[in-house]
Every structure is written in C-alpha cells, then in structure tokens.
Write a protein that holds these residues in place. Structure first.
Motif, mmCIF file in Angstrom:
data_model
loop_
_atom_site.group_PDB
_atom_site.id
_atom_site.type_symbol
_atom_site.label_atom_id
_atom_site.label_comp_id
_atom_site.label_asym_id
_atom_site.label_seq_id
_atom_site.Cartn_x
_atom_site.Cartn_y
_atom_site.Cartn_z
ATOM 1 N N LEU A 49 5.499 -15.070 6.321
ATOM 2 C CA LEU A 49 5.453 -14.789 7.759
ATOM 3 C C LEU A 49 6.581 -13.873 8.222
ATOM 4 C CD1 LEU A 49 4.619 -18.391 9.050
ATOM 5 C CD2 LEU A 49 3.038 -16.463 8.797
ATOM 6 N N GLY A 50 7.716 -13.913 7.522
ATOM 7 C CA GLY A 50 8.886 -13.211 8.032
ATOM 8 C C GLY A 50 9.362 -12.006 7.244
ATOM 9 N N VAL A 51 8.794 -11.783 6.045
ATOM 10 C CA VAL A 51 9.245 -10.664 5.211
ATOM 11 C C VAL A 51 8.074 -9.710 4.990
ATOM 12 C CG1 VAL A 51 10.240 -9.974 3.006
ATOM 13 C CG2 VAL A 51 10.949 -12.124 4.069
ATOM 14 N N ASN A 89 12.882 -12.451 -4.721
ATOM 15 C CA ASN A 89 11.957 -11.409 -4.295
ATOM 16 C C ASN A 89 12.015 -11.191 -2.785
ATOM 17 O OD1 ASN A 89 8.861 -10.850 -3.310
ATOM 18 N ND2 ASN A 89 9.339 -9.748 -5.198
ATOM 19 N N ALA A 90 12.053 -12.276 -2.028
ATOM 20 C CA ALA A 90 12.092 -12.162 -0.570
ATOM 21 C C ALA A 90 13.382 -11.505 -0.101
ATOM 22 C CB ALA A 90 11.935 -13.542 0.061
ATOM 23 N N LEU A 91 14.493 -11.856 -0.732
ATOM 24 C CA LEU A 91 15.774 -11.264 -0.334
ATOM 25 C C LEU A 91 15.828 -9.779 -0.688
ATOM 26 C CD1 LEU A 91 18.291 -14.109 -1.270
ATOM 27 C CD2 LEU A 91 17.447 -13.486 0.996
ATOM 28 N N ILE A 92 15.232 -9.418 -1.834
ATOM 29 C CA ILE A 92 15.185 -7.996 -2.205
ATOM 30 C C ILE A 92 14.355 -7.212 -1.188
ATOM 31 C CG2 ILE A 92 14.279 -6.350 -3.899
ATOM 32 C CD1 ILE A 92 15.070 -8.334 -6.086
ATOM 33 N N LEU A 93 13.194 -7.759 -0.815
ATOM 34 C CA LEU A 93 12.356 -7.087 0.176
ATOM 35 C C LEU A 93 13.047 -6.994 1.534
ATOM 36 C CD1 LEU A 93 8.821 -8.584 -0.584
ATOM 37 C CD2 LEU A 93 9.649 -6.290 -1.113
ATOM 38 N N ALA A 94 13.905 -7.977 1.811
ATOM 39 C CA ALA A 94 14.656 -7.958 3.070
ATOM 40 C C ALA A 94 15.901 -7.085 2.976
ATOM 41 C CB ALA A 94 15.042 -9.379 3.465
ATOM 42 N N ASP A 95 16.058 -6.378 1.847
ATOM 43 C CA ASP A 95 17.164 -5.436 1.632
ATOM 44 C C ASP A 95 18.529 -6.123 1.659
ATOM 45 O OD1 ASP A 95 18.042 -2.914 1.011
ATOM 46 O OD2 ASP A 95 18.365 -2.315 3.099
ATOM 47 N N VAL A 96 18.578 -7.298 1.022
ATOM 48 C CA VAL A 96 19.830 -8.036 0.911
ATOM 49 C C VAL A 96 20.588 -7.540 -0.321
ATOM 50 C CG1 VAL A 96 20.838 -10.325 0.529
ATOM 51 C CG2 VAL A 96 18.912 -10.059 2.086
ATOM 52 N N ALA A 97 21.900 -7.466 -0.237
ATOM 53 C CA ALA A 97 22.725 -6.943 -1.328
ATOM 54 C C ALA A 97 22.634 -7.835 -2.562
ATOM 55 C CB ALA A 97 24.178 -6.825 -0.883
ATOM 56 N N ASN A 98 22.812 -7.225 -3.733
ATOM 57 C CA ASN A 98 22.736 -7.957 -4.997
ATOM 58 C C ASN A 98 23.787 -9.048 -5.094
ATOM 59 O OD1 ASN A 98 21.471 -8.089 -7.729
ATOM 60 N ND2 ASN A 98 23.571 -7.680 -8.372
ATOM 61 N N GLU A 99 24.961 -8.831 -4.479
ATOM 62 C CA GLU A 99 26.013 -9.851 -4.485
ATOM 63 C C GLU A 99 25.540 -11.125 -3.785
ATOM 64 O OE1 GLU A 99 27.705 -5.942 -5.158
ATOM 65 O OE2 GLU A 99 26.419 -6.739 -3.563
ATOM 66 N N VAL A 100 24.748 -10.962 -2.731
ATOM 67 C CA VAL A 100 24.210 -12.129 -2.024
ATOM 68 C C VAL A 100 23.196 -12.858 -2.901
ATOM 69 C CG1 VAL A 100 22.937 -12.913 0.013
ATOM 70 C CG2 VAL A 100 24.609 -11.058 0.219
ATOM 71 N N LEU A 146 10.561 -21.020 -7.450
ATOM 72 C CA LEU A 146 11.404 -21.058 -6.252
ATOM 73 C C LEU A 146 12.487 -19.992 -6.318
ATOM 74 C CD1 LEU A 146 12.365 -22.335 -3.612
ATOM 75 C CD2 LEU A 146 13.633 -24.020 -4.971
ATOM 76 N N LEU A 147 13.173 -19.909 -7.438
ATOM 77 C CA LEU A 147 14.209 -18.891 -7.591
ATOM 78 C C LEU A 147 13.611 -17.488 -7.529
ATOM 79 C CD1 LEU A 147 16.366 -20.484 -10.444
ATOM 80 C CD2 LEU A 147 17.041 -20.187 -8.061
ATOM 81 N N GLY A 148 12.430 -17.321 -8.135
ATOM 82 C CA GLY A 148 11.782 -16.012 -8.099
ATOM 83 C C GLY A 148 11.368 -15.609 -6.699
ATOM 84 N N PHE A 161 4.032 -8.603 -8.984
ATOM 85 C CA PHE A 161 5.381 -8.235 -9.417
ATOM 86 C C PHE A 161 6.278 -9.456 -9.479
ATOM 87 C CE2 PHE A 161 9.752 -7.259 -8.205
ATOM 88 C CZ PHE A 161 10.116 -6.387 -9.230
ATOM 89 N N LEU A 162 6.177 -10.348 -8.493
ATOM 90 C CA LEU A 162 7.012 -11.556 -8.462
ATOM 91 C C LEU A 162 6.771 -12.404 -9.706
ATOM 92 C CD1 LEU A 162 7.409 -13.871 -5.343
ATOM 93 C CD2 LEU A 162 7.227 -14.802 -7.634
ATOM 94 N N LEU A 163 5.503 -12.640 -10.023
ATOM 95 C CA LEU A 163 5.183 -13.452 -11.194
ATOM 96 C C LEU A 163 5.648 -12.775 -12.479
ATOM 97 C CD1 LEU A 163 1.577 -14.623 -10.236
ATOM 98 C CD2 LEU A 163 3.669 -15.997 -10.210
ATOM 99 N N LEU A 164 5.453 -11.465 -12.556
ATOM 100 C CA LEU A 164 5.872 -10.731 -13.749
ATOM 101 C C LEU A 164 7.385 -10.752 -13.900
ATOM 102 C CD1 LEU A 164 4.572 -9.061 -16.023
ATOM 103 C CD2 LEU A 164 4.931 -7.023 -14.620
ATOM 104 N N ASP A 165 8.090 -10.717 -12.790
ATOM 105 C CA ASP A 165 9.550 -10.675 -12.815
ATOM 106 C C ASP A 165 10.163 -11.989 -13.278
ATOM 107 O OD1 ASP A 165 11.829 -9.013 -12.372
ATOM 108 O OD2 ASP A 165 12.308 -10.187 -10.590
ATOM 109 N N THR A 166 9.394 -13.077 -13.217
ATOM 110 C CA THR A 166 9.911 -14.380 -13.660
ATOM 111 C C THR A 166 9.502 -14.714 -15.091
ATOM 112 O OG1 THR A 166 7.973 -15.554 -12.785
ATOM 113 C CG2 THR A 166 9.856 -15.283 -11.297
ATOM 114 N N THR A 167 8.783 -13.810 -15.750
ATOM 115 C CA THR A 167 8.214 -14.130 -17.062
ATOM 116 C C THR A 167 9.264 -14.507 -18.086
ATOM 117 O OG1 THR A 167 6.349 -12.628 -16.674
ATOM 118 C CG2 THR A 167 6.793 -13.264 -18.949
#
Length: 324
Positions: free
Chosen positions: A26-28, A277-288, A271-273, A39-45
């Motif tokens: 709803l928010g991202v 993924n949501a934080l990346i789409l929200a343009d959050v820094a890698n340090e966060v 959950l971690l994936g 992509f999300l599922l593939l990224d957690t493989t």
C-alpha cells in the motif's frame, strides 16, 4: 514448553510478514507488481538455500560462519576452470565437490580436534575467501554460457525457477529434520549432547555430515548466484553469512541449539527479503538496510531469552496460586 514457544514465535513472524507485505503493497510504489515480486523471490534464493542447512547445524548447537566464503571460493573455482577451457557441465560438480571439501574441513576440525565451531568457521571464513582471491584476484569472469544464465533468472509467471528449487530442497530438509530419526538425533544433540551420546547417537558422525551438507549447499548457492549475475568473482556473496544467520535465528531457531523449525526460518527469509526490497524501493541508504538487518538479528536472539526470563520469574507466583 519449547514447542509452544516455537509456535508462538512462528505466529509472530507470520503476523510481521503479513503486516510488512501489506504496508509495502500500500505504501511503496512498485512493490506489488509481478516483476518486483519475481525479483524479490529471486533475490532471497541464495540466502534461503544456505539457511536450510544452517538451520540443521544450529539446531545441533553448532554454527557455520564460512558459508558465504565457501560460496565465494566455489564461484572463483568456476571462473578459473571456465577460463582454463573446461565445459560448464564438468565444472558444476567440481564446484559442489569444493563445497563438500570445505564443509569436511570444518567438520573434521570440530569433531576430531574438538575445536569450537564458532572459532573454526571464523578462521575458515577468512581462509576460503583468501583462497578465492588467490585464484581469481579482482578478475570477473563474465562470458558464461547464456543458456545457464537465462535459466537462473527464468520464472513461471512471478515465481522464479530458482524458488522452485528452494521449495523442493526445503521440503526435503523439513522431512529430514521433523519426520526422521536423523532429525530427532539432531534435536537431541542441541538439547543435551552428553545425553544424546549415551543414548547411542553418533554425535561426531552427524555433526561432521551436517558441516559437509552446509558446504555443499553453499556451493549450490554459488552456482545460482554466479549464473544469476552472469559473473564469477572472488567477492561474490560477501556479507551473506550475516543474512543467513539472521534469518535462521529470526525464524525461531535457538542459538543454543535444540529448538527451531524450517517453516519458521523460511518465513524469516521472506520477511528479511520483503523488508530489504521495500526499503530499496523507498530509496533508503544501504547503511540503513544493514542497521535493520542487525537490529532484527539482535531482536531474534534477545526476545526468546527475555521471554524465558519472564516465565521463570512469574512461574513461582503462578504455582503459588490455587486454582479458582
């Protein structure tokens, strides 16, 4: 009591997973579309693959912090042998053999020399990654067979083929852990290794083969990783060991062994994936992103122990009360 605790923790992880998915949908922007889900599922493989055997290792009260370095070494072997002219069909089983050797090396040091797995795998964490750099240095081998790289990223609708592989292996691992005598022996090792020994459990043999399985799975993850990114590098998978351990502990597996389930671990991987993924789409820094992963890891270790302390403090009071 332990079963109830695991079920309550798994229920909490499921609630968190559903809540985060709803929030992100709803928010991202772009989170809920099919390509992003794929992509999300593939990224957690790779994390999911290594978490399967890491779960068994930690349930047995051991740990393997060298999994990401084993992945990197297998990637380097693949690139080096490909440059040497070997066919990829011959290279892949060699890479799996490399993982088995790495796991056997860890297992021998732990079971035959009696060294703590934490210290051993911290050492081999550096050793295996160093060997990877000796073989490839900073070189990237990118001219890999397109047939394999396309399969590694192919999907059935929004479901990547790699996720199907994870599902099949997860089913096998779940049956082994939760429905076989070997699984009961693994839980016994984590609960009380001396009692397991006197009950006839082959303690050293089981632990040795758990480390071998962990190494083989890390090498399998290396094949997926290399073909997915179409690049064999010595630094492939750097830092993934933190994500793997975080997923296993967040999924309800006790760091002290003897408790945990594979469904809980798989939910934690998702959950971690989703969070990442949501934080990346929200343009959050890698340090966060690293901060959030570390925070969840600390919470996964701290929360069950705080709950146990609270139960110990309140149980005498409850026992002193007469039933109404």
């Amino acid at each position: 009591m332990r079963t109830d605790l695991v079920r309550r923790w798994e229920g909490l992880i499921l609630v968190l997973l559903v809540g985060v998915v709803l929030w992100a949908s709803l928010g991202v922007d772009g989170f809920a579309n099919g390509s992003n889900v794929s992509f999300l599922l593939l990224d957690t493989t790779e994390i999911a693959l290594m978490a399967l055997t890491m779960t068994l290792v930690i349930v047995a009260a051991e740990i393997d912090l060298s999994v990401a370095s084993t992945l990197g070494l297998s990637c380097a072997v693949l690139g080096w042998l490909w440059n040497a002219g070997l066919p990829i069909e011959a290279i892949m089983p060699i890479c799996l053999l490399v993982g088995a050797v790495c796991g056997a090396f860890n297992g021998l040091l732990v079971t035959r020399l009696g060294l703590p797995s934490l210290a051993v795998t911290i050492g081999t964490f550096a050793l295996f990654r160093g060997l990877a750099y000796v073989m490839l240095g900073d070189q990237a081998v990118a001219d890999l067979p397109p047939g394999y790289t396309s399969v590694a990223t192919a999907s059935l609708g929004p479901i990547p083929l790699a996720s199907v592989l994870v599902a099949v292996l997860a089913a096998v691992a779940a049956v082994v852990l939760h429905a076989t005598g070997l699984g009961r022996s693994i839980f016994a090792l984590g609960s009380n290794v001396e009692a397991a020994y006197f009950a006839g459990v082959r303690v050293k043999r089981i632990k040795f083969w758990l480390f071998v399985a962990s190494g083989v799975m890390a090498s399998l993850a290396s094949l997926v990783y290399t073909f997915r990114y179409a690049s064999a590098r010595a630094d492939n998978g750097v830092g993934l060991e933190l994500a793997v351990v975080a997923a296993v502990l967040l999924g309800g597996v006790s760091i002290f062994g003897g408790r945990g389930t594979l469904p809980g671990v798989l939910m934690a991987v998702l959950l971690l994936g989703v969070v990442r993924n949501a934080l990346i789409l929200a343009d959050v820094a890698n340090e966060v992103l690293n901060f959030v992963t570390g925070l969840l890891l600390v919470a996964s270790v701290l929360a069950p122990n705080l709950g146990a302390v609270w139960r110990r403090r309140t149980s005498p009071q409850m026992e002193g009360k007469s039933p109404s």
